[in-house]
Design an enzyme around this catalytic site. Structure first.
Site, mmCIF file in Angstrom:
data_model
loop_
_atom_site.group_PDB
_atom_site.id
_atom_site.type_symbol
_atom_site.label_atom_id
_atom_site.label_comp_id
_atom_site.label_asym_id
_atom_site.label_seq_id
_atom_site.Cartn_x
_atom_site.Cartn_y
_atom_site.Cartn_z
ATOM 1 N N GLY A 13 14.340 44.222 22.642
ATOM 2 C CA GLY A 13 13.864 45.531 23.080
ATOM 3 C C GLY A 13 14.982 46.553 23.215
ATOM 4 O O GLY A 13 14.741 47.714 23.526
ATOM 5 N N GLY A 15 16.780 47.828 20.871
ATOM 6 C CA GLY A 15 16.695 48.840 19.813
ATOM 7 C C GLY A 15 17.453 48.495 18.541
ATOM 8 O O GLY A 15 17.608 49.342 17.664
ATOM 9 N N LYS A 16 17.881 47.217 18.389
ATOM 10 C CA LYS A 16 18.655 46.831 17.189
ATOM 11 C C LYS A 16 17.891 47.094 15.904
ATOM 12 O O LYS A 16 18.422 47.667 14.963
ATOM 13 C CB LYS A 16 18.978 45.324 17.174
ATOM 14 C CG LYS A 16 19.531 44.753 18.417
ATOM 15 C CD LYS A 16 19.660 43.242 18.313
ATOM 16 C CE LYS A 16 18.365 42.494 18.509
ATOM 17 N NZ LYS A 16 17.815 42.445 19.834
ATOM 18 N N THR A 18 15.343 49.034 15.294
ATOM 19 C CA THR A 18 15.105 50.464 15.075
ATOM 20 C C THR A 18 16.371 51.125 14.533
ATOM 21 O O THR A 18 16.321 51.892 13.569
ATOM 22 C CB THR A 18 14.690 51.126 16.415
ATOM 23 O OG1 THR A 18 13.604 50.389 16.954
ATOM 24 C CG2 THR A 18 14.288 52.572 16.234
ATOM 25 N N ARG A 43 4.947 38.680 13.006
ATOM 26 C CA ARG A 43 4.118 39.604 13.779
ATOM 27 C C ARG A 43 3.259 40.387 12.789
ATOM 28 O O ARG A 43 3.587 40.458 11.604
ATOM 29 C CB ARG A 43 4.995 40.617 14.527
ATOM 30 C CG ARG A 43 5.842 39.997 15.596
ATOM 31 C CD ARG A 43 6.757 41.053 16.234
ATOM 32 N NE ARG A 43 7.646 40.426 17.203
ATOM 33 C CZ ARG A 43 8.891 40.797 17.439
ATOM 34 N NH1 ARG A 43 9.428 41.807 16.778
ATOM 35 N NH2 ARG A 43 9.619 40.182 18.334
ATOM 36 N N ARG A 138 5.910 48.102 22.619
ATOM 37 C CA ARG A 138 5.974 47.487 21.287
ATOM 38 C C ARG A 138 4.806 46.525 21.082
ATOM 39 O O ARG A 138 4.400 46.272 19.966
ATOM 40 C CB ARG A 138 7.331 46.756 21.143
ATOM 41 C CG ARG A 138 7.654 46.359 19.734
ATOM 42 C CD ARG A 138 9.053 45.804 19.613
ATOM 43 N NE ARG A 138 9.161 44.451 20.164
ATOM 44 C CZ ARG A 138 10.295 43.756 20.226
ATOM 45 N NH1 ARG A 138 11.418 44.269 19.763
ATOM 46 N NH2 ARG A 138 10.306 42.544 20.735
ATOM 47 N N ARG A 149 11.884 36.478 27.522
ATOM 48 C CA ARG A 149 12.859 37.340 26.869
ATOM 49 C C ARG A 149 13.730 38.074 27.897
ATOM 50 O O ARG A 149 14.919 38.284 27.673
ATOM 51 C CB ARG A 149 12.152 38.327 25.926
ATOM 52 C CG ARG A 149 11.746 37.637 24.633
ATOM 53 C CD ARG A 149 10.970 38.473 23.672
ATOM 54 N NE ARG A 149 10.742 37.674 22.468
ATOM 55 C CZ ARG A 149 11.175 37.984 21.250
ATOM 56 N NH1 ARG A 149 11.793 39.105 21.044
ATOM 57 N NH2 ARG A 149 10.965 37.168 20.234
ATOM 58 N N ASN A 176 21.613 52.986 24.141
ATOM 59 C CA ASN A 176 20.618 53.547 23.211
ATOM 60 C C ASN A 176 19.597 54.376 23.982
ATOM 61 O O ASN A 176 18.520 53.899 24.306
ATOM 62 C CB ASN A 176 19.940 52.392 22.457
ATOM 63 C CG ASN A 176 18.802 52.870 21.573
ATOM 64 O OD1 ASN A 176 18.724 54.034 21.202
ATOM 65 N ND2 ASN A 176 17.908 51.945 21.241
ATOM 66 N N ASP A 177 19.991 55.633 24.248
ATOM 67 C CA ASP A 177 19.095 56.543 24.953
ATOM 68 C C ASP A 177 18.401 57.388 23.888
ATOM 69 O O ASP A 177 17.282 57.099 23.482
ATOM 70 C CB ASP A 177 19.935 57.379 25.942
ATOM 71 C CG ASP A 177 19.085 58.128 26.925
ATOM 72 O OD1 ASP A 177 17.870 58.184 26.727
ATOM 73 O OD2 ASP A 177 19.643 58.688 27.886
#
Ligand code: ADP
Ligand code: 5GP
Length: 228
Positions: A13, A15-16, A18, A43, A138, A149, A176-177
């Protein structure tokens, strides 16, 4: 440009994926992606050979024995690994190869590709609350999987905190903002040959993150919810 291995590690979660997708979308001639192998089930919307190579456990283990992996690790009961052939393919094409992997894998890559052959970045969202919100939005994990997780995330952020003063695994910590700002940082760091200058309060910030994440995760536990 000398092609390098660009490692993005983060709690789930963080952000890797993305950021990795955005790097390829914006600069397709500079960044390529190493498609990992996994035993996890696809998924909705994930495609074999694009998001992952989806393997059975037997096939994964056969490929471990065959020496096909640059690194591999178990995560939440499933196996994940970077194929040597994927990394070689992207580097041979003259591009930086982006690896979106968990922390044990990042540690292994560092030993095979020491600085400056690799640049290793640990990504965290601005706060544990944002991390949980992004994961929930997500909609890919059950509540039980989410809790698992988050428990792993506590250990991963703690590993990154302990690494800050020594810089053995991670060259940079990326908050990661805003997505565009985060992607620009990675583009800049992909060509920087030195580890980043230590950000003075980063170890303390990560320690706070671990503490708050433990609290937030604790509140998600069914038993904790009943007792409050
Ligand atoms: P990871 O690959 O590290 O598990 P993802 O890339 O899947 O994380 O990101 C988790 C969620 O957070 C996704 O739904 C994604 O769209 C969202 N997200 C990632 N980066 C940002 C950002 N900078 N701002 C807002 N949402 C983000
Ligand atoms: P997910 O199930 O969310 O796709 O991935 C779970 C975790 O496994 C994430 O932290 C992701 O970065 C990591 N992961 C994905 N591919 C690899 C890989 O090839 N090697 C390792 N070590 N971790 C991976």
């Amino acid at each position: 440009m000398t092609p390098r291995v660009v490692v993005l590690a983060a709690p789930s979660g963080g952000g890797k994926t993305t950021i990795a997708n955005e790097l390829r979308r914006r600069l397709p001639t500079i960044f390529g992606y190493s498609v990992s192998a996994t035993t996890r089930k696809p998924r909705t919307g994930e495609r074999d050979g694009e998001d992952y190579y989806f393997l059975t456990r037997e096939e994964f283990q056969r490929r471990v024995r065959a020496g096909d992996f640059l690194e591999w690790a178990e995560y939440a009961g499933e196996l994940y690994g970077t194929l040597q052939a994927e990394v070689a393919r992207v580097l041979a094409g003259g591009k930086h190869v982006v690896l979106d992997i968990e922390v044990k894998g990042a540690q292994q890559v560092r030993t095979v590709y020491p600085r400056p052959a690799s640049v290793s970045i640990f990504v965290i969202p601005p706060s544990p609350r944002v991390l949980i919100e992004r994961l929930r939005k997500r909609r890919t994990e059950s509540e039980q999987e989410l809790r698992e997780r988050l428990a792993i995330a506590v250990r991963e952020v703690e590993t990154a905190r302990a690494d800050v003063p020594v810089r053995r695994v991670f060259d940079h910590i990326l908050v990661n903002d805003d997505l565009d700002t985060a992607v620009n940082r990675v583009i800049e760091w992909a060509d920087a040959r030195e580890a980043g200058r230590p950000v003075p309060d980063m170890a303390a910030r990560l320690a706070d993150f671990v503490r708050e994440l433990e609290q937030e995760a604790g509140q998600l536990r069914p038993s904790a919810r009943r007792s409050t």
